[in-house]
Design a protein around this motif. Structure first.
Motif, PDB file in Angstrom:
ATOM      1  N   GLY A  54       6.816 -23.479   9.120  1.00 13.86           N
ATOM      2  CA  GLY A  54       6.103 -23.390  10.385  1.00 13.86           C
ATOM      3  C   GLY A  54       4.651 -23.797  10.241  1.00 13.86           C
ATOM      4  O   GLY A  54       4.041 -23.612   9.181  1.00 13.86           O
ATOM      5  N   TRP A  55       4.116 -24.352  11.294  1.00  9.77           N
ATOM      6  CA  TRP A  55       2.693 -24.665  11.330  1.00  9.77           C
ATOM      7  C   TRP A  55       2.163 -24.339  12.730  1.00  9.77           C
ATOM      8  O   TRP A  55       2.826 -24.562  13.726  1.00  9.77           O
ATOM      9  CB  TRP A  55       2.439 -26.121  10.954  1.00  9.77           C
ATOM     10  CG  TRP A  55       3.046 -27.145  11.863  1.00  9.77           C
ATOM     11  CD1 TRP A  55       2.448 -27.819  12.882  1.00  9.77           C
ATOM     12  CD2 TRP A  55       4.406 -27.638  11.833  1.00  9.77           C
ATOM     13  NE1 TRP A  55       3.321 -28.686  13.488  1.00  9.77           N
ATOM     14  CE2 TRP A  55       4.530 -28.587  12.860  1.00  9.77           C
ATOM     15  CE3 TRP A  55       5.516 -27.345  11.027  1.00  9.77           C
ATOM     16  CZ2 TRP A  55       5.720 -29.257  13.116  1.00  9.77           C
ATOM     17  CZ3 TRP A  55       6.712 -28.008  11.287  1.00  9.77           C
ATOM     18  CH2 TRP A  55       6.806 -28.956  12.309  1.00  9.77           C
ATOM     19  N   ALA A  56       0.966 -23.773  12.764  1.00 12.84           N
ATOM     20  CA  ALA A  56       0.402 -23.305  14.031  1.00 12.84           C
ATOM     21  C   ALA A  56      -1.098 -23.538  14.032  1.00 12.84           C
ATOM     22  O   ALA A  56      -1.720 -23.796  12.996  1.00 12.84           O
ATOM     23  CB  ALA A  56       0.716 -21.832  14.252  1.00 12.84           C
ATOM     24  N   SER A  57      -1.675 -23.396  15.207  1.00 11.76           N
ATOM     25  CA  SER A  57      -3.115 -23.536  15.385  1.00 11.76           C
ATOM     26  C   SER A  57      -3.642 -22.321  16.132  1.00 11.76           C
ATOM     27  O   SER A  57      -3.141 -22.009  17.221  1.00 11.76           O
ATOM     28  CB  SER A  57      -3.444 -24.814  16.158  1.00 11.76           C
ATOM     29  OG  SER A  57      -4.829 -24.926  16.379  1.00 11.76           O
ATOM     30  N   ASP A  81      -6.003 -23.493  11.157  1.00 13.74           N
ATOM     31  CA  ASP A  81      -4.641 -23.968  10.942  1.00 13.74           C
ATOM     32  C   ASP A  81      -3.866 -22.957  10.111  1.00 13.74           C
ATOM     33  O   ASP A  81      -4.315 -22.544   9.028  1.00 13.74           O
ATOM     34  CB  ASP A  81      -4.648 -25.330  10.242  1.00 13.74           C
ATOM     35  CG  ASP A  81      -5.229 -26.429  11.126  1.00 13.74           C
ATOM     36  OD1 ASP A  81      -5.089 -26.315  12.358  1.00 13.74           O
ATOM     37  OD2 ASP A  81      -5.810 -27.382  10.578  1.00 13.74           O
ATOM     38  N   LEU A  82      -2.698 -22.583  10.606  1.00 14.76           N
ATOM     39  CA  LEU A  82      -1.819 -21.646   9.922  1.00 14.76           C
ATOM     40  C   LEU A  82      -0.527 -22.368   9.569  1.00 14.76           C
ATOM     41  O   LEU A  82       0.070 -23.025  10.430  1.00 14.76           O
ATOM     42  CB  LEU A  82      -1.498 -20.440  10.814  1.00 14.76           C
ATOM     43  CG  LEU A  82      -2.651 -19.803  11.589  1.00 14.76           C
ATOM     44  CD1 LEU A  82      -2.124 -18.711  12.518  1.00 14.76           C
ATOM     45  CD2 LEU A  82      -3.696 -19.237  10.636  1.00 14.76           C
ATOM     46  N   ASP A  83      -0.079 -22.267   8.333  1.00 14.18           N
ATOM     47  CA  ASP A  83       1.182 -22.895   7.968  1.00 14.18           C
ATOM     48  C   ASP A  83       1.790 -22.160   6.785  1.00 14.18           C
ATOM     49  O   ASP A  83       1.099 -21.468   6.036  1.00 14.18           O
ATOM     50  CB  ASP A  83       0.990 -24.385   7.652  1.00 14.18           C
ATOM     51  CG  ASP A  83       0.099 -24.604   6.448  1.00 14.18           C
ATOM     52  OD1 ASP A  83      -1.127 -24.410   6.575  1.00 14.18           O
ATOM     53  OD2 ASP A  83       0.621 -24.947   5.370  1.00 14.18           O
ATOM     54  N   GLY A  84       3.104 -22.322   6.629  1.00 10.41           N
ATOM     55  CA  GLY A  84       3.802 -21.689   5.526  1.00 10.41           C
ATOM     56  C   GLY A  84       5.299 -21.640   5.765  1.00 10.41           C
ATOM     57  O   GLY A  84       5.806 -22.014   6.831  1.00 10.41           O
ATOM     58  N   GLY A 115      -3.884 -19.192   7.114  1.00  9.10           N
ATOM     59  CA  GLY A 115      -4.891 -20.218   6.895  1.00  9.10           C
ATOM     60  C   GLY A 115      -6.282 -19.680   7.160  1.00  9.10           C
ATOM     61  O   GLY A 115      -6.456 -18.558   7.646  1.00  9.10           O
ATOM     62  N   SER A 116      -7.297 -20.482   6.810  1.00  5.90           N
ATOM     63  CA  SER A 116      -8.690 -20.076   6.998  1.00  5.90           C
ATOM     64  C   SER A 116      -9.539 -21.296   7.325  1.00  5.90           C
ATOM     65  O   SER A 116      -9.142 -22.443   7.078  1.00  5.90           O
ATOM     66  CB  SER A 116      -9.220 -19.369   5.751  1.00  5.90           C
ATOM     67  OG  SER A 116      -9.181 -20.235   4.630  1.00  5.90           O
ATOM     68  N   GLU A 117     -10.716 -21.026   7.874  1.00  4.53           N
ATOM     69  CA  GLU A 117     -11.642 -22.083   8.296  1.00  4.53           C
ATOM     70  C   GLU A 117     -13.069 -21.574   8.176  1.00  4.53           C
ATOM     71  O   GLU A 117     -13.339 -20.397   8.438  1.00  4.53           O
ATOM     72  CB  GLU A 117     -11.349 -22.504   9.731  1.00  4.53           C
ATOM     73  CG  GLU A 117     -12.187 -23.649  10.251  1.00  4.53           C
ATOM     74  CD  GLU A 117     -11.817 -24.984   9.629  1.00  4.53           C
ATOM     75  OE1 GLU A 117     -12.681 -25.875   9.632  1.00  4.53           O
ATOM     76  OE2 GLU A 117     -10.675 -25.122   9.148  1.00  4.53           O
ATOM     77  N   ARG A 118     -13.991 -22.450   7.778  1.00  2.00           N
ATOM     78  CA  ARG A 118     -15.417 -22.123   7.741  1.00  2.00           C
ATOM     79  C   ARG A 118     -16.141 -23.053   8.703  1.00  2.00           C
ATOM     80  O   ARG A 118     -15.978 -24.281   8.631  1.00  2.00           O
ATOM     81  CB  ARG A 118     -15.996 -22.271   6.341  1.00  2.00           C
ATOM     82  CG  ARG A 118     -17.487 -21.906   6.222  1.00  2.00           C
ATOM     83  CD  ARG A 118     -17.958 -22.080   4.798  1.00  2.00           C
ATOM     84  NE  ARG A 118     -19.380 -21.820   4.639  1.00  2.00           N
ATOM     85  CZ  ARG A 118     -19.918 -20.642   4.360  1.00  2.00           C
ATOM     86  NH1 ARG A 118     -19.113 -19.580   4.211  1.00  2.00           N
ATOM     87  NH2 ARG A 118     -21.224 -20.499   4.222  1.00  2.00           N
ATOM     88  N   GLY A 139      -6.500 -16.326   9.658  1.00  2.00           N
ATOM     89  CA  GLY A 139      -5.430 -15.730  10.444  1.00  2.00           C
ATOM     90  C   GLY A 139      -4.098 -15.823   9.735  1.00  2.00           C
ATOM     91  O   GLY A 139      -3.949 -16.555   8.746  1.00  2.00           O
ATOM     92  N   ASP A 140      -3.135 -15.083  10.222  1.00  2.00           N
ATOM     93  CA  ASP A 140      -1.784 -15.163   9.670  1.00  2.00           C
ATOM     94  C   ASP A 140      -0.761 -14.662  10.684  1.00  2.00           C
ATOM     95  O   ASP A 140      -1.090 -13.921  11.616  1.00  2.00           O
ATOM     96  CB  ASP A 140      -1.663 -14.392   8.355  1.00  2.00           C
ATOM     97  CG  ASP A 140      -2.075 -12.944   8.486  1.00  2.00           C
ATOM     98  OD1 ASP A 140      -1.359 -12.174   9.154  1.00  2.00           O
ATOM     99  OD2 ASP A 140      -3.126 -12.573   7.927  1.00  2.00           O
ATOM    100  N   ILE A 141       0.469 -15.107  10.478  1.00  2.00           N
ATOM    101  CA  ILE A 141       1.629 -14.635  11.240  1.00  2.00           C
ATOM    102  C   ILE A 141       2.577 -14.035  10.219  1.00  2.00           C
ATOM    103  O   ILE A 141       3.163 -14.754   9.404  1.00  2.00           O
ATOM    104  CB  ILE A 141       2.293 -15.783  12.018  1.00  2.00           C
ATOM    105  CG1 ILE A 141       1.307 -16.407  13.013  1.00  2.00           C
ATOM    106  CG2 ILE A 141       3.538 -15.287  12.749  1.00  2.00           C
ATOM    107  CD1 ILE A 141       1.853 -17.631  13.740  1.00  2.00           C
ATOM    108  N   ASP A 142       2.729 -12.695  10.237  1.00  4.03           N
ATOM    109  CA  ASP A 142       3.511 -12.001   9.214  1.00  4.03           C
ATOM    110  C   ASP A 142       5.005 -12.047   9.491  1.00  4.03           C
ATOM    111  O   ASP A 142       5.804 -12.083   8.559  1.00  4.03           O
ATOM    112  CB  ASP A 142       3.066 -10.544   9.096  1.00  4.03           C
ATOM    113  CG  ASP A 142       1.693 -10.425   8.454  1.00  4.03           C
ATOM    114  OD1 ASP A 142       1.330 -11.321   7.663  1.00  4.03           O
ATOM    115  OD2 ASP A 142       0.975  -9.453   8.740  1.00  4.03           O
TER     116      ASP A 142
END
Length: 264
Positions: A54-57, A81-84, A115-118, A139-142
């Protein structure tokens, strides 16, 4: 004499042959009927397992209290961006009518999407960027689950092509740390987590490789709505605070295997 015997034998043979032909015309056995056994019956309950990616924003918006002008910093937007990988189980019910197959399915997945962002440097309100001003966000989606209807048609008796859509539910978390240093030396940090609800749509294909077994490939798009929270100052600084809002949307591709309890 010999000629008479030969003539008699030939005549007898012709009589026998004619009799057999007439008997054959009188009775011809019917062809053997072999019953046709269906190779697949889609109607019934099923359970299974799946794995995918999965990948998300997390589309984030940062603003300030009591207002950006009084705070002295420009609001901004930045995505995380979140992915895994993910994997889990599913179950449902199919109903077949001719070449149409409809039904309902529920699933639950463990999710490693994170994922993380600066964001740096941040800028003064109506002014230039300031070195040292930044925001870290992650952020994350558990876990991720859906309850969906499925509807499709049989391209072949064993191949189902379908569309799907319904409710999406997930555990969504975000964390932010906003720093305004060296001047003014203020920092704002907070996190929030919720069981977010939204919607999902997608499509897939399922192939029945045995009377009760099938494999599938599926794509889902999902929207989990907004997660809003307020980050207070780490040191007392009323009435100032940093506000955060993250809208989470994404996609999932996965493959799975199902066992159907239908029988015939």
């Amino acid at each position: 004499m010999h000629a008479l015997i030969r003539t008699t034998a030939v005549a007898a043979g012709l009589v026998v042959t004619a009799g057999m032909a007439q008997a054959a015309d009188i009775y011809t056995p019917p062809p053997e009927v072999i019953p046709v056994v269906p190779t697949i019956d889609w109607t019934g309950f099923y359970i299974g397992a799946h794995a995918g990616y999965g990948w998300a924003s997390g589309d984030g918006t940062t603003s300030y209290r009591p207002n950006p002008a009084a705070f002295g910093a420009n609001p901004f937007s930045a995505s995380t961006d979140l992915d895994g990988f993910l994997g889990g189980v599913q179950g449902g019910f199919n109903w077949q009518s001719g070449g149409f197959v409809g039904g309902v399915e529920a699933d639950i997945s463990w999710s490693g999407m994170d994922g993380s962002e600066r964001v740096a440097p941040l800028s003064l309100f109506g002014g230039p960027a300031v070195p040292g001003w930044f925001q870290n966000q992650s952020g994350d989606i558990d876990w991720f689950g859906t309850v969906r209807v499925r509807a499709g048609f049989l391209a072949t008796p064993e191949m189902l092509l379908y569309a799907t859509g319904g409710l999406a539910v997930a555990d969504v978390s975000y964390r932010t740390f906003t720093s305004f240093t060296p001047a003014p030396p203020f920092q704002y940090g907070a996190s929030a987590s919720e069981t977010a609800t939204g919607w999902t749509v997608g499509a897939g294909a399922e192939w029945a490789f045995a009377p009760n077994w099938s494999v599938k490939a599926e794509y889902l798009y999902f929207d989990l709505g907004d997660l809003d929270y307020v980050a207070p100052p780490r040191a007392p600084n009323p009435p100032f605070a940093v506000t955060q809002s993250f809208d989470t949307t994404g996609s999932i591709v996965r493959v799975g295997v199902n066992y159907r309890f239908s029988s015939y």
